[in-house]
Write a protein that holds these residues in place. Sequence first.
Motif, short mmCIF file in Angstrom:
data_model
loop_
_atom_site.label_atom_id
_atom_site.label_comp_id
_atom_site.label_asym_id
_atom_site.label_seq_id
_atom_site.Cartn_x
_atom_site.Cartn_y
_atom_site.Cartn_z
N GLU A 145 0.82 -1.21 0.00
CA GLU A 145 0.00 0.00 0.00
C GLU A 145 0.86 1.26 0.00
N THR A 146 1.89 1.27 0.84
CA THR A 146 2.78 2.43 0.91
C THR A 146 3.58 2.58 -0.37
N SER A 147 4.00 1.47 -0.94
CA SER A 147 4.75 1.52 -2.20
C SER A 147 3.92 2.15 -3.30
N ALA A 148 2.66 1.73 -3.41
CA ALA A 148 1.78 2.28 -4.43
C ALA A 148 1.54 3.77 -4.21
N ALA A 149 1.32 4.14 -2.95
CA ALA A 149 1.07 5.55 -2.64
C ALA A 149 2.29 6.40 -2.97
N THR A 150 3.47 5.87 -2.69
CA THR A 150 4.70 6.61 -2.97
C THR A 150 4.90 6.80 -4.47
N VAL A 151 4.76 5.74 -5.23
CA VAL A 151 4.92 5.83 -6.68
C VAL A 151 3.94 6.82 -7.28
N ASN A 152 2.68 6.72 -6.88
CA ASN A 152 1.65 7.60 -7.44
C ASN A 152 1.87 9.05 -7.03
N ASP A 153 2.35 9.27 -5.81
CA ASP A 153 2.60 10.64 -5.36
C ASP A 153 3.76 11.27 -6.11
N ILE A 154 4.79 10.47 -6.40
CA ILE A 154 5.93 10.98 -7.18
C ILE A 154 5.46 11.44 -8.56
N ALA A 155 4.68 10.59 -9.21
CA ALA A 155 4.18 10.93 -10.55
C ALA A 155 3.30 12.18 -10.52
N GLN A 156 2.51 12.30 -9.46
CA GLN A 156 1.64 13.48 -9.34
C GLN A 156 2.45 14.73 -9.03
N ARG A 157 3.43 14.62 -8.15
CA ARG A 157 4.22 15.78 -7.73
C ARG A 157 5.01 16.37 -8.89
N TYR A 158 5.62 15.50 -9.67
CA TYR A 158 6.49 15.97 -10.75
C TYR A 158 5.80 15.99 -12.11
N GLY A 159 4.59 15.46 -12.16
CA GLY A 159 3.86 15.43 -13.42
C GLY A 159 4.33 14.37 -14.38
N ARG A 160 5.23 13.47 -13.92
CA ARG A 160 5.77 12.43 -14.79
C ARG A 160 6.58 11.43 -13.96
N LEU A 161 6.76 10.27 -14.51
CA LEU A 161 7.69 9.28 -13.98
C LEU A 161 8.29 8.57 -15.18
N ASP A 162 9.58 8.80 -15.41
CA ASP A 162 10.22 8.32 -16.63
C ASP A 162 10.97 7.01 -16.45
N ALA A 163 11.33 6.69 -15.23
CA ALA A 163 12.08 5.45 -15.01
C ALA A 163 11.97 5.03 -13.56
N VAL A 164 12.09 3.73 -13.36
CA VAL A 164 12.17 3.14 -12.02
C VAL A 164 13.38 2.21 -12.01
N VAL A 165 14.17 2.30 -10.95
CA VAL A 165 15.27 1.36 -10.73
C VAL A 165 14.95 0.57 -9.46
N ASN A 166 14.53 -0.67 -9.64
CA ASN A 166 14.27 -1.58 -8.52
C ASN A 166 15.61 -2.10 -8.02
N ASN A 167 16.14 -1.45 -7.00
CA ASN A 167 17.44 -1.85 -6.48
C ASN A 167 17.36 -2.44 -5.08
N ALA A 168 16.42 -2.02 -4.28
CA ALA A 168 16.37 -2.47 -2.88
C ALA A 168 16.27 -3.99 -2.78
N GLY A 169 17.02 -4.54 -1.86
CA GLY A 169 17.00 -5.98 -1.66
C GLY A 169 17.90 -6.34 -0.49
N SER A 170 17.91 -7.60 -0.14
CA SER A 170 18.78 -8.06 0.95
C SER A 170 19.22 -9.48 0.68
N GLY A 171 20.42 -9.80 1.13
CA GLY A 171 20.96 -11.14 0.95
C GLY A 171 20.55 -12.07 2.07
N HIS A 172 20.84 -13.33 1.88
CA HIS A 172 20.55 -14.32 2.90
C HIS A 172 21.39 -15.56 2.63
#
Length: 292
Positions: A80-107
Amino acid sequence: MSMSLTNENQAGRSTKPVVLVTGTSTGIGLAVAVTAAMAGWQVVATIRREGSDGELRTAADIAGVSSDIELRMLDITDAETSAATVNDIAQRYGRLDAVVNNAGSGHVGTVEDDSIDAIRRVMEVNYFGVVNVTKPAMAHLRASGGTLVTVSSVGGVVGQPFNEAYCAAKFAVEGMMESLQPVAAAVGVRVVIVEPGAVATSFVENVGIADAGVTASGAYAEAFDHYIERTRGAFANAQLAQGVADVIVGALLADEIPFRLQSSDGATAFAGTKLRDLDGSAVTGFTASWVA
């Protein structure tokens, strides 16, 4: 919170292309955020833990791009928070041109000794976290004709001893993105996978080798000792995070880009072991040497 009050209060369409980069407190994500800003992008950089932004702030200040990086808190396992963040970014800047999915963790661990909860957690972070960001981003990337870059691993191609859960998550990411690529291309979105090998970042410190649940008296102790010896050698010659960032930002800037990119010659050779191996014998024969 934001590294730039100007960005935080900005309304209306950005004149710069906008990229969301997850997992930017250290390592690859930090290097991508700063390098993209230096290349002329408006960057929205996310971190998970409060107070873990010191290295990013310092690097941005040194590079002179603090005003081009907005910092946000985000736990990618929260859909839910991820979706809200993505949508807010697009609304704030009027665009979203790229996403880099980098977050992760090893195990590090093995299935007999790992708890189910630990295995699920690895999947939540490394696979479902990618899904949680990608799902809401696609509509915005369709609108911009944008690019989706996901940081996988050579462990998303070659299964590695004592990395069953981690490799399973990265295999899942690779399968999803490989399946998504032609679908996304049909609606004007580029999908790219980047596969680093060993990278000199704090990622390896957070893998949890000391808590792997493999003890000196355990059935897997000898194999685990061999694996640790080999792994320490690999990370002693690891690629710098900046080298991976250069590949990722290069993908954002390129007119034409293949679906799968390795970040170094070593990673290409390693991944090639699997991609040329139709019956699986080369891969399993190769990795057997890690534990014997």
